[in-house]
Design an enzyme around this catalytic site. Structure first.
Site, PDB file in Angstrom:
ATOM      1  N   ARG A  47       0.857  -1.187   0.000  1.00 29.29           N
ATOM      2  CA  ARG A  47       0.000   0.000   0.000  1.00 29.29           C
ATOM      3  C   ARG A  47       0.889   1.230   0.000  1.00 29.29           C
ATOM      4  O   ARG A  47       2.091   1.145   0.109  1.00 29.29           O
ATOM      5  CB  ARG A  47      -0.960   0.013   1.184  1.00 29.29           C
ATOM      6  CG  ARG A  47      -0.510  -0.592   2.515  1.00 29.29           C
ATOM      7  CD  ARG A  47       0.468   0.159   3.330  1.00 29.29           C
ATOM      8  NE  ARG A  47       0.217   1.578   3.428  1.00 29.29           N
ATOM      9  CZ  ARG A  47       1.191   2.441   3.671  1.00 29.29           C
ATOM     10  NH1 ARG A  47       2.427   2.040   3.825  1.00 29.29           N
ATOM     11  NH2 ARG A  47       0.930   3.721   3.780  1.00 29.29           N
ATOM     12  N   GLY A  48       0.222   2.372  -0.232  1.00 34.53           N
ATOM     13  CA  GLY A  48       1.002   3.609  -0.352  1.00 34.53           C
ATOM     14  C   GLY A  48       1.130   3.942  -1.825  1.00 34.53           C
ATOM     15  O   GLY A  48       1.589   3.101  -2.609  1.00 34.53           O
ATOM     16  N   ALA A  49       0.762   5.145  -2.220  1.00 35.84           N
ATOM     17  CA  ALA A  49       0.652   5.454  -3.650  1.00 35.84           C
ATOM     18  C   ALA A  49       1.859   5.032  -4.491  1.00 35.84           C
ATOM     19  O   ALA A  49       1.713   4.240  -5.424  1.00 35.84           O
ATOM     20  CB  ALA A  49       0.338   6.949  -3.826  1.00 35.84           C
ATOM     21  N   ARG A  90      -7.741  -0.309  -6.560  1.00 31.94           N
ATOM     22  CA  ARG A  90      -7.943   0.827  -5.654  1.00 31.94           C
ATOM     23  C   ARG A  90      -8.033   2.097  -6.498  1.00 31.94           C
ATOM     24  O   ARG A  90      -7.189   2.322  -7.363  1.00 31.94           O
ATOM     25  CB  ARG A  90      -6.810   0.925  -4.619  1.00 31.94           C
ATOM     26  CG  ARG A  90      -6.721  -0.269  -3.681  1.00 31.94           C
ATOM     27  CD  ARG A  90      -5.731  -0.048  -2.567  1.00 31.94           C
ATOM     28  NE  ARG A  90      -6.236   0.921  -1.575  1.00 31.94           N
ATOM     29  CZ  ARG A  90      -5.489   1.454  -0.608  1.00 31.94           C
ATOM     30  NH1 ARG A  90      -4.210   1.147  -0.517  1.00 31.94           N
ATOM     31  NH2 ARG A  90      -6.020   2.300   0.269  1.00 31.94           N
ATOM     32  N   GLN A 199      -1.980   2.765  10.134  1.00 30.12           N
ATOM     33  CA  GLN A 199      -0.689   2.741   9.434  1.00 30.12           C
ATOM     34  C   GLN A 199       0.385   3.537  10.194  1.00 30.12           C
ATOM     35  O   GLN A 199       1.569   3.231  10.124  1.00 30.12           O
ATOM     36  CB  GLN A 199      -0.809   3.323   8.018  1.00 30.12           C
ATOM     37  CG  GLN A 199      -1.600   2.490   7.023  1.00 30.12           C
ATOM     38  CD  GLN A 199      -3.046   2.891   6.940  1.00 30.12           C
ATOM     39  OE1 GLN A 199      -3.673   3.235   7.957  1.00 30.12           O
ATOM     40  NE2 GLN A 199      -3.639   2.834   5.749  1.00 30.12           N
ATOM     41  N   ASP A 240      -1.900  10.741  -2.087  1.00 32.75           N
ATOM     42  CA  ASP A 240      -2.289   9.661  -2.999  1.00 32.75           C
ATOM     43  C   ASP A 240      -2.660  10.190  -4.358  1.00 32.75           C
ATOM     44  O   ASP A 240      -2.556   9.468  -5.358  1.00 32.75           O
ATOM     45  CB  ASP A 240      -3.439   8.866  -2.379  1.00 32.75           C
ATOM     46  CG  ASP A 240      -2.953   8.101  -1.166  1.00 32.75           C
ATOM     47  OD1 ASP A 240      -2.833   8.720  -0.088  1.00 32.75           O
ATOM     48  OD2 ASP A 240      -2.618   6.908  -1.312  1.00 32.75           O
ATOM     49  N   ASN A 250      -5.207  12.476   0.667  1.00 31.15           N
ATOM     50  CA  ASN A 250      -4.324  11.650   1.484  1.00 31.15           C
ATOM     51  C   ASN A 250      -5.195  10.907   2.477  1.00 31.15           C
ATOM     52  O   ASN A 250      -6.420  11.074   2.519  1.00 31.15           O
ATOM     53  CB  ASN A 250      -3.265  12.519   2.178  1.00 31.15           C
ATOM     54  CG  ASN A 250      -2.127  11.685   2.727  1.00 31.15           C
ATOM     55  OD1 ASN A 250      -1.507  10.893   2.028  1.00 31.15           O
ATOM     56  ND2 ASN A 250      -1.848  11.849   4.018  1.00 31.15           N
ATOM     57  N   LYS A 251      -4.552  10.067   3.295  1.00 30.90           N
ATOM     58  CA  LYS A 251      -5.293   9.248   4.241  1.00 30.90           C
ATOM     59  C   LYS A 251      -6.328  10.052   5.035  1.00 30.90           C
ATOM     60  O   LYS A 251      -6.039  11.182   5.453  1.00 30.90           O
ATOM     61  CB  LYS A 251      -4.297   8.586   5.200  1.00 30.90           C
ATOM     62  CG  LYS A 251      -4.878   7.600   6.179  1.00 30.90           C
ATOM     63  CD  LYS A 251      -5.752   6.542   5.539  1.00 30.90           C
ATOM     64  CE  LYS A 251      -5.045   5.862   4.387  1.00 30.90           C
ATOM     65  NZ  LYS A 251      -5.924   5.056   3.526  1.00 30.90           N
TER      66      LYS A 251
HETATM   67  C1  LIG Z   1       3.711   7.886   0.016  1.00 33.29           C
HETATM   68  S1  LIG Z   1       2.034   7.903  -0.287  1.00 33.29           S
HETATM   69  C2  LIG Z   1       1.424   7.072   1.079  1.00 33.29           C
HETATM   70  C3  LIG Z   1      -0.032   7.352   1.282  1.00 33.29           C
HETATM   71  O1  LIG Z   1      -0.803   6.172   1.007  1.00 33.29           O
HETATM   72  C4  LIG Z   1      -1.507   5.843   2.178  1.00 33.29           C
HETATM   73  O2  LIG Z   1      -2.737   5.268   1.910  1.00 33.29           O
HETATM   74  P1  LIG Z   1      -2.901   3.656   2.012  1.00 33.29           P
HETATM   75  O3  LIG Z   1      -2.169   3.227   3.239  1.00 33.29           O
HETATM   76  O4  LIG Z   1      -4.407   3.480   2.108  1.00 33.29           O
HETATM   77  O5  LIG Z   1      -2.330   3.112   0.735  1.00 33.29           O
HETATM   78  C5  LIG Z   1      -1.650   7.155   2.894  1.00 33.29           C
HETATM   79  O6  LIG Z   1      -2.626   7.973   2.298  1.00 33.29           O
HETATM   80  C6  LIG Z   1      -0.275   7.704   2.715  1.00 33.29           C
HETATM   81  O7  LIG Z   1      -0.113   9.053   2.949  1.00 33.29           O
END
Ligand SMILES: CSC[C@H]1O[C@H](OP(=O)(O)O)[C@H](O)[C@@H]1O
Length: 350
Positions: A47-49, A90, A199, A240, A250-251
């Site tokens: 996960r993470g963009a 996603r 997270q 994201d 973002n989250k």
């Molecule tokens: C470096 S971008 C990381 C970004 O992605 C996370 O979302 P997820 O854990 O749902 O993929 C979160 O928004 C982070 O800031």
């Protein structure tokens, strides 16, 4: 220097750090088929963009590898079907779509046999992985220009995980934090737990502990109090998807942190690669916000924490308007949100 690489090509397969098992277990998952990669993205093993973008690029190659034809047109048609499966995983992190577009472009532009196209796709996925690592390090380097010159060490708050785990390595927001730490200018990180998937508590805290970076984990509802008490000097988060005007998704919870930072005159930065900027979107209202399964809300481990009969709403992201963002730290430079358009690349994959 961090050695956390969430997506690695090894022995003809992809190795993913299973982020759903951290911090209690460090487990690697082997992915050899594109449908398993799609599942790993959907279930947030990866996960993470930016990390999603890298994983998607390898997923496109894994899908190409499975296509059993020497006919170029048939191959390209089936590759489009692979892309569609990956697109459905996603909706918010634009790096996923950026990676698919880049991989498809390469496939169409490669003049040669199907085998040669497949080889070029693997090379491109490897390139995307390597580029993102360098991009994160450049973001970290650029961030040092915006750190206040006074010799005092900073306490930085971050939300969710925008670390090595969320990228090819090193991280965006946490890449900034690593760079400030290496420069001897960091006193402490305050990591929001980041409900519902935690997270911050599980991943950001884990990354900081690996590198002995002092970190205090706080519940999300403590951020305002910490700001009011003068404990926070600066906020940096990931993104994201960023619209052309600088509005940033973002989250969930990031928008609230930005409002509180504004209220307390605390600088609020977004750290992100240009691959996360979607110049095709005029503003943040157009960013698709993923809604995830309600069980992420009502269940912690095996225990159900909500009574029967309640309704649920589980948006995984929110949008922080550009007016609340002090600056966007990219691999090229740090810009005000309204200057982001000046960094628009010649070639866009969005
Ligand atoms: C470096 S971008 C990381 C970004 O992605 C996370 O979302 P997820 O854990 O749902 O993929 C979160 O928004 C982070 O800031």
């Amino acid at each position: 220097m961090t050695t956390i690489y969430p997506v690695v090509w090894s022995n003809n397969k992809v190795l993913l750090i299973d982020q759903t098992c951290l911090p209690s277990q460090y487990t690697l998952v082997e992915i050899s088929r594109y449908e398993d990669m799609a599942k790993a993205i959907k279930t947030m093993i990866v996960r993470g963009a930016p990390a999603i973008g890298v994983a998607t690029a390898y997923g496109m190659y894994l899908g190409a590898r499975e296509i059993n034809t020497k006919e170029r047109e048939t191959f390209l048609k089936q590759l489009e079907e692979v892309a569609e499966i990956l697109r459905q995983t996603r909706p918010t992190a634009v790096n996923l779509f950026w990676a698919i577009s880049r991989m498809l472009k390469i496939a169409y532009e490669t003049i040669g046999t199907v085998e040669e196209i497949k080889n070029t796709l693997l090379e491109t996925a490897e390139k995307i992985n390597a580029e993102d690592l360098q991009t994160c390090q450049d973001i970290g380097k650029n961030s040092l220009q915006i750190i206040p010159p006074n010799p005092d060490k900073l306490s930085i708050l971050t939300h969710c995980n925008a670390g090595a785990l969320a990228t090819a390595g090193y991280g965006t927001a946490l890449g900034v934090i690593r760079s400030v730490w290496t420069a001897g200018r960091l006193k402490r990180v305050y990591a929001d737990e980041t409900r519902p998937r935690l997270q911050g508590a599980k991943l950001t805290a884990w990354e900081c502990v690996q590198e002995k970076i002092p970190v205090t984990v706080i519940s999300d509802n403590m951020a305002a109090h910490c700001m009011q008490k003068g404990l926070i000097d600066l906020v940096v988060v990931g993104a994201d998807r960023i619209a052309a005007n600088g509005d940033a998704a973002n989250k969930i919870g990031t928008y609230g942190v930005a409002v509180m930072a504004k209220m307390h005159n605390i600088p609020f930065y977004v750290a992100a690669p240009l691959s996360t900027v979607d110049y095709s979107l005029k503003n943040g209202d157009l960013i698709p916000i993923e809604e995830r399964d309600p069980s992420e809300l009502y269940q912690i481990g095996d225990s159900v924490i909500y009574p029967d009969g309640v309704d649920y709403y589980n948006p995984a992201f929110d949008v922080t308007p550009a007016k609340l963002i002090t600056g966007i730290i990219t691999e090229q430079k740090t810009v005000k949100p309204e200057e982001l358009i000046s960094l628009k690349p010649e070639l866009s994959y969005h």
